[in-house]
Design a protein around this motif. Sequence first.
Motif, mmCIF file in Angstrom:
data_model
loop_
_atom_site.group_PDB
_atom_site.id
_atom_site.type_symbol
_atom_site.label_atom_id
_atom_site.label_comp_id
_atom_site.label_asym_id
_atom_site.label_seq_id
_atom_site.Cartn_x
_atom_site.Cartn_y
_atom_site.Cartn_z
ATOM 1 N N GLY A 90 -11.230 -9.078 10.571
ATOM 2 C CA GLY A 90 -10.071 -8.653 11.125
ATOM 3 C C GLY A 90 -9.258 -7.928 10.178
ATOM 4 N N ALA A 91 -8.956 -8.548 8.809
ATOM 5 C CA ALA A 91 -8.068 -7.948 7.647
ATOM 6 C C ALA A 91 -8.694 -6.678 7.391
ATOM 7 N N ILE A 92 -9.979 -6.566 7.027
ATOM 8 C CA ILE A 92 -10.459 -5.298 6.745
ATOM 9 C C ILE A 92 -10.183 -4.262 7.664
ATOM 10 N N LEU A 93 -10.548 -4.543 8.770
ATOM 11 C CA LEU A 93 -10.273 -3.351 10.075
ATOM 12 C C LEU A 93 -8.738 -3.226 10.095
ATOM 13 N N ALA A 94 -8.005 -4.114 9.877
ATOM 14 C CA ALA A 94 -6.680 -3.873 9.959
ATOM 15 C C ALA A 94 -5.796 -2.919 8.971
ATOM 16 N N ALA A 95 -6.279 -3.255 7.764
ATOM 17 C CA ALA A 95 -5.862 -2.522 6.419
ATOM 18 C C ALA A 95 -6.764 -0.796 6.848
ATOM 19 N N LEU A 96 -7.728 -0.806 7.431
ATOM 20 C CA LEU A 96 -7.990 0.657 7.400
ATOM 21 C C LEU A 96 -7.367 1.323 8.620
ATOM 22 N N ALA A 97 -6.680 0.745 9.588
ATOM 23 C CA ALA A 97 -5.702 1.412 10.561
ATOM 24 C C ALA A 97 -4.352 1.419 10.329
ATOM 25 N N TRP A 115 -4.109 0.720 18.755
ATOM 26 C CA TRP A 115 -5.246 -0.007 19.430
ATOM 27 C C TRP A 115 -6.097 -0.607 18.453
ATOM 28 N N MET A 116 -6.548 0.062 17.420
ATOM 29 C CA MET A 116 -7.429 -0.446 16.374
ATOM 30 C C MET A 116 -6.892 -1.584 15.374
ATOM 31 N N LEU A 117 -5.491 -1.153 15.209
ATOM 32 C CA LEU A 117 -4.636 -2.187 14.368
ATOM 33 C C LEU A 117 -4.361 -3.470 15.169
ATOM 34 N N ASP A 118 -3.920 -3.455 16.313
ATOM 35 C CA ASP A 118 -3.640 -4.496 17.048
ATOM 36 C C ASP A 118 -4.862 -5.390 17.436
ATOM 37 N N ALA A 119 -5.870 -4.786 17.900
ATOM 38 C CA ALA A 119 -7.251 -5.442 17.967
ATOM 39 C C ALA A 119 -7.649 -6.171 16.611
ATOM 40 N N SER A 120 -7.572 -5.600 15.479
ATOM 41 C CA SER A 120 -7.824 -6.143 14.327
ATOM 42 C C SER A 120 -7.050 -7.383 13.921
ATOM 43 N N ILE A 121 -5.628 -7.008 14.123
ATOM 44 C CA ILE A 121 -4.792 -8.140 13.556
ATOM 45 C C ILE A 121 -4.945 -9.540 14.606
ATOM 46 N N LEU A 190 1.180 -0.142 1.557
ATOM 47 C CA LEU A 190 1.752 -1.609 1.069
ATOM 48 C C LEU A 190 1.087 -2.660 2.070
ATOM 49 N N GLY A 191 1.261 -2.384 3.332
ATOM 50 C CA GLY A 191 0.635 -3.318 4.241
ATOM 51 C C GLY A 191 -0.700 -3.638 4.162
ATOM 52 N N ALA A 192 -1.374 -2.414 4.004
ATOM 53 C CA ALA A 192 -2.864 -2.494 4.245
ATOM 54 C C ALA A 192 -3.491 -3.418 3.041
ATOM 55 N N VAL A 193 -2.635 -3.221 1.700
ATOM 56 C CA VAL A 193 -3.032 -4.115 0.502
ATOM 57 C C VAL A 193 -2.628 -5.656 0.841
ATOM 58 N N ALA A 194 -1.490 -5.819 1.403
ATOM 59 C CA ALA A 194 -1.098 -7.396 1.700
ATOM 60 C C ALA A 194 -1.857 -7.794 2.655
ATOM 61 N N ILE A 195 -2.285 -7.347 3.990
ATOM 62 C CA ILE A 195 -3.108 -8.082 4.516
ATOM 63 C C ILE A 195 -4.362 -8.505 4.015
ATOM 64 N N PHE A 196 -5.240 -7.487 3.479
ATOM 65 C CA PHE A 196 -6.394 -7.878 2.987
ATOM 66 C C PHE A 196 -6.326 -8.798 1.727
#
Length: 503
Positions: A90-97, A115-121, A190-196
Amino acid sequence: MDAMTSEKPRQSWRGLWNISFGFFGIQIAFGLQNANVSRIFQSLGSDVGSLALLWIAGPVTGLLVQPIIGHFSDRTWGRFGRRRPYFLAGAILAALALLGMPNASVLIAAALLLWMLDASINVSMEPFRAFVGDMVAPSQRTAGYAFQTAFIGAGAVVGSLAPFAMAKLGVSNVAAAGGIPDSVRYSFYLGAVAIFGAVLWTVLTTREYPPEQMQAFGDAQAQYHASSFSDASLPKILTTAGVVLIFLGALLTGTIYRWSLERDLYVLGGLFIGGGVLMLAASGMIRARLENALVQIMSDLVRMPGQMWRLALAQFFSWLALFVLWIYTTPVVAQYVFHSTDAAAKAYNDGADWVGVLFSVYNGVAALAAFVLPVLARRIGAPRTHMICLLIGAASFASLLVIRNQQTLLLPMVGIGLTWASILTMPYVILASVLPPQKFGIYMGIFNFFIVLPQLVVATVMGAVIHAWFPTEPIWTMACAAVVMTMAAAAMLLVRSEPNAAA
């Protein structure tokens, strides 16, 4: 570790930190989403009345993803563990979104990326609730969920403040019509780096208990996977519930068509019909003795403990108010405090940045209150503690109707922060005392129905309410939030105080 251990060992503070640290990155991403997605949508041409429908990606994906992830994570075991593979994917997909959303050039692309971000989170977030149940002893559950709440608050502070901080550092917070400001763009990076990074920390620093150790703790798979065929009344219950949902969906859909109501409402009618069809399908599969994920999820849904049903009612109303806050605070603050409705204007973007500050305040308060609320809960009980916090939230929402000074807006955010801390902690403390440990994954997923269903209601109903009654006055959405938060507090009168619920 002794395979015959009957109770899970107590976690050190470092262990509790590692178990929940991934939530810090998840909430940075979630904070960025909550504080900036309406801004992105309006920058790409959306009007205020359409915002809720565009946000519908979140609840739809949550409704589908969370119980499925809960179901399969309960049944997963491999070299990477039980819950951790879901965190990381989920973290990888959320970072991409997050990398893609601020670069969207058209509204539909931004909506699809949401949609992609929320699903991944959701894929990352849902197993974290069950992870606490897996990893900590019953006597530490309140502390475990308090750590999660603290990281949720701290992460959301960072996510909410990021665009404001970027602007203070000299990054432009305005863009040409149809563009996304650089302050928002860089914050999403920044958020993409943080969640991953944060989720990877939890994955690398924790080791889940293998199935044989979980069995020694009383969490045996055999105890959990009771067959749906053992309850002869289950097909009848599912059939009755399915027929009722289909009838209600058809009635709502017919009413919308007959009275030419807002088309957004068809989503709600479709949701009822779809849920009814799934229940009828599950009933038929049980009769045919077909065991699968749908049968298990629907069976567990209708067999929820009574305390969970009562708590779900309060959860439903409280999250209605929260989604109103996240969707409409930006247009409300921009219009009534910064006196702008033009998403390309500097005044509007200054207002949007200030919303990030406001959200950071309530999340910061929540991070601190997470460790105070359990003390109050031990004195008066978790249900009463939660009810008091919900009433404080209702009063805070009501105050937004009259405040017109940006600094004074910080005061109700303190109250909302206390409410937010309670919503993130107390329901799970109460649930932990009534749910079988073996069912944490699936029941946390099902409980999240009552988080995502409110967003579906807000996404489909609130737009119609705005268009019908106050098309140019979004401030009244906050009055709606105050009313439903009061209803949530009233619903807590039905919830009993369970032994060890505030341990």
